[in-house]
Design a protein around this motif. Structure first.
Motif, PDB file in Angstrom:
ATOM      1  N   LEU A  73      21.595  22.010   7.065  1.00  0.00           N
ATOM      2  CA  LEU A  73      21.105  20.708   6.876  1.00  0.00           C
ATOM      3  C   LEU A  73      20.509  20.450   5.590  1.00  0.00           C
ATOM      4  CD1 LEU A  73      21.164  17.920   8.123  1.00  0.00           C
ATOM      5  CD2 LEU A  73      19.093  18.591   9.510  1.00  0.00           C
ATOM      6  N   ILE A  74      20.907  20.057   4.651  1.00  0.00           N
ATOM      7  CA  ILE A  74      20.149  19.866   3.302  1.00  0.00           C
ATOM      8  C   ILE A  74      19.672  18.775   3.471  1.00  0.00           C
ATOM      9  CG2 ILE A  74      20.512  19.870   0.613  1.00  0.00           C
ATOM     10  CD1 ILE A  74      23.222  21.868   1.075  1.00  0.00           C
ATOM     11  N   ALA A 105      27.144  31.112   1.565  1.00  0.00           N
ATOM     12  CA  ALA A 105      27.305  31.917   2.695  1.00  0.00           C
ATOM     13  C   ALA A 105      28.062  31.155   3.789  1.00  0.00           C
ATOM     14  CB  ALA A 105      26.236  32.774   2.910  1.00  0.00           C
ATOM     15  N   ILE A 106      27.194  30.018   4.215  1.00  0.00           N
ATOM     16  CA  ILE A 106      27.821  29.267   4.949  1.00  0.00           C
ATOM     17  C   ILE A 106      29.257  28.705   5.055  1.00  0.00           C
ATOM     18  CG2 ILE A 106      27.418  26.855   6.154  1.00  0.00           C
ATOM     19  CD1 ILE A 106      24.330  27.640   6.128  1.00  0.00           C
ATOM     20  N   ARG A 107      29.462  28.430   3.852  1.00  0.00           N
ATOM     21  CA  ARG A 107      30.916  27.845   3.736  1.00  0.00           C
ATOM     22  C   ARG A 107      31.937  29.203   3.791  1.00  0.00           C
ATOM     23  NH1 ARG A 107      29.013  24.212  -0.983  1.00  0.00           N
ATOM     24  NH2 ARG A 107      29.003  22.122   0.121  1.00  0.00           N
ATOM     25  N   ALA A 146      27.208  20.484  -4.062  1.00  0.00           N
ATOM     26  CA  ALA A 146      28.089  19.556  -3.462  1.00  0.00           C
ATOM     27  C   ALA A 146      29.420  20.364  -3.636  1.00  0.00           C
ATOM     28  CB  ALA A 146      28.280  18.259  -4.620  1.00  0.00           C
ATOM     29  N   PRO A 147      30.211  20.004  -2.716  1.00  0.00           N
ATOM     30  CA  PRO A 147      30.168  18.822  -1.867  1.00  0.00           C
ATOM     31  C   PRO A 147      29.665  19.212  -0.451  1.00  0.00           C
ATOM     32  CG  PRO A 147      32.355  19.475  -1.614  1.00  0.00           C
ATOM     33  CD  PRO A 147      31.679  20.380  -2.807  1.00  0.00           C
ATOM     34  N   ALA A 148      29.087  18.123   0.358  1.00  0.00           N
ATOM     35  CA  ALA A 148      28.826  18.305   1.701  1.00  0.00           C
ATOM     36  C   ALA A 148      29.994  17.936   2.528  1.00  0.00           C
ATOM     37  CB  ALA A 148      27.645  17.540   2.031  1.00  0.00           C
ATOM     38  N   VAL A 177      28.325  22.053   6.041  1.00  0.00           N
ATOM     39  CA  VAL A 177      27.119  21.577   5.172  1.00  0.00           C
ATOM     40  C   VAL A 177      26.906  20.156   5.377  1.00  0.00           C
ATOM     41  CG1 VAL A 177      25.986  21.435   3.036  1.00  0.00           C
ATOM     42  CG2 VAL A 177      27.349  23.419   3.553  1.00  0.00           C
ATOM     43  N   VAL A 178      25.591  19.786   5.842  1.00  0.00           N
ATOM     44  CA  VAL A 178      25.438  18.277   6.316  1.00  0.00           C
ATOM     45  C   VAL A 178      23.959  17.985   5.239  1.00  0.00           C
ATOM     46  CG1 VAL A 178      24.496  16.665   7.810  1.00  0.00           C
ATOM     47  CG2 VAL A 178      26.205  18.543   8.453  1.00  0.00           C
ATOM     48  N   SER A 179      24.560  16.989   4.217  1.00  0.00           N
ATOM     49  CA  SER A 179      23.510  16.583   3.518  1.00  0.00           C
ATOM     50  C   SER A 179      22.962  15.293   3.877  1.00  0.00           C
ATOM     51  CB  SER A 179      23.921  16.485   2.051  1.00  0.00           C
ATOM     52  OG  SER A 179      24.854  15.514   1.725  1.00  0.00           O
ATOM     53  N   THR A 180      21.662  15.225   3.714  1.00  0.00           N
ATOM     54  CA  THR A 180      20.827  13.882   3.893  1.00  0.00           C
ATOM     55  C   THR A 180      20.443  13.210   2.526  1.00  0.00           C
ATOM     56  OG1 THR A 180      18.404  14.567   4.335  1.00  0.00           O
ATOM     57  CG2 THR A 180      19.973  14.738   6.269  1.00  0.00           C
ATOM     58  N   HIS A 181      20.643  12.033   2.681  1.00  0.00           N
ATOM     59  CA  HIS A 181      20.243  11.128   1.687  1.00  0.00           C
ATOM     60  C   HIS A 181      19.220  10.165   1.632  1.00  0.00           C
ATOM     61  CE1 HIS A 181      24.005  12.912  -0.675  1.00  0.00           C
ATOM     62  NE2 HIS A 181      24.100  13.125   0.737  1.00  0.00           N
TER      63      HIS A 181
END
Length: 191
Positions: free
Chosen positions: A2-3, A40-42, A95-97, A48-52
């Motif tokens: 969670l970015i 590493a996660i990918r 990017a990308p999430a 990957v979840v990004s918050t904006h």
């Protein structure tokens, strides 16, 4: 992964904060640090979840800004953190999430679809990094804890405008999250 709020308006040299002269070397260093975790996660099948952080455009495009934020950041204006804009987007380095979540307050859980998305895709562990440690990171982490998520906070994968404020926030999160370095998380992911 969670970015939190790693957006152009916060970090890019043409973003809202840089235009106003509000920058931080601590925050500017994060993309490189978080890139290794993201990779590493990918590589090992994580999401990957990004918050904006979002300023909702009101009548005539003028953003709706809460009073406390207007007082803290009087430079924010029309177009800043606007959905779909360059400034609102996740920085290119990360990017990308897989999923992007708009948020209107510090916590990514507050009045957003984050919890619904996480539940639908079966997520029960969150690794949290981004900005700012004492704001979005801390609020989201605490909200994740009360919702029962196994939450890990990257001690060197988040930052505040002040190093002391960052350290105090990290210490305070020890009661609700596992505190890990990026290297520790990458090592555990790769095992």
């Amino acid at each position: 992964f969670l970015i939190i709020d790693m957006q152009n308006d916060f970090l890019h040299q043409e973003g809202a904060y840089a235009r106003a002269g509000v920058t931080s070397e601590l925050i500017s260093a994060l993309p490189k640090t978080l890139k290794s975790v993201t990779n590493a996660i990918r590589q090992f099948g994580g999401l990957v979840v990004s918050t904006h952080f979002t300023l909702v455009p009101g009548i005539g495009g003028e953003p709706i800004i809460s009073d406390h934020l207007r007082e803290l950041r009087p430079f924010l204006c029309t177009g800043d953190f606007s959905p779909g804009s360059f400034g609102h987007a996740l920085i290119d380095e990360l990017a990308p999430a897989d999923f992007s979540i708009e948020k209107v307050a510090y916590s990514a859980f507050y009045m957003s679809r984050l919890e619904w998305v996480l539940n639908q895709i079966g997520i029960n562990r969150l690794i949290v990094g981004g900005i700012v440690t004492n704001g979005g990171v801390a609020s989201t982490t605490r909200d994740a804890h009360v919702r029962g998520y196994d939450t890990w906070v990257l001690s060197d994968g988040c930052a505040s405008f002040d190093a002391d404020v960052h350290e105090v926030a990290i210490q305070s999160l020890k009661s609700v999250a596992r505190i890990k370095t990026c290297a520790q998380v990458i090592e555990q992911i790769c095992e």
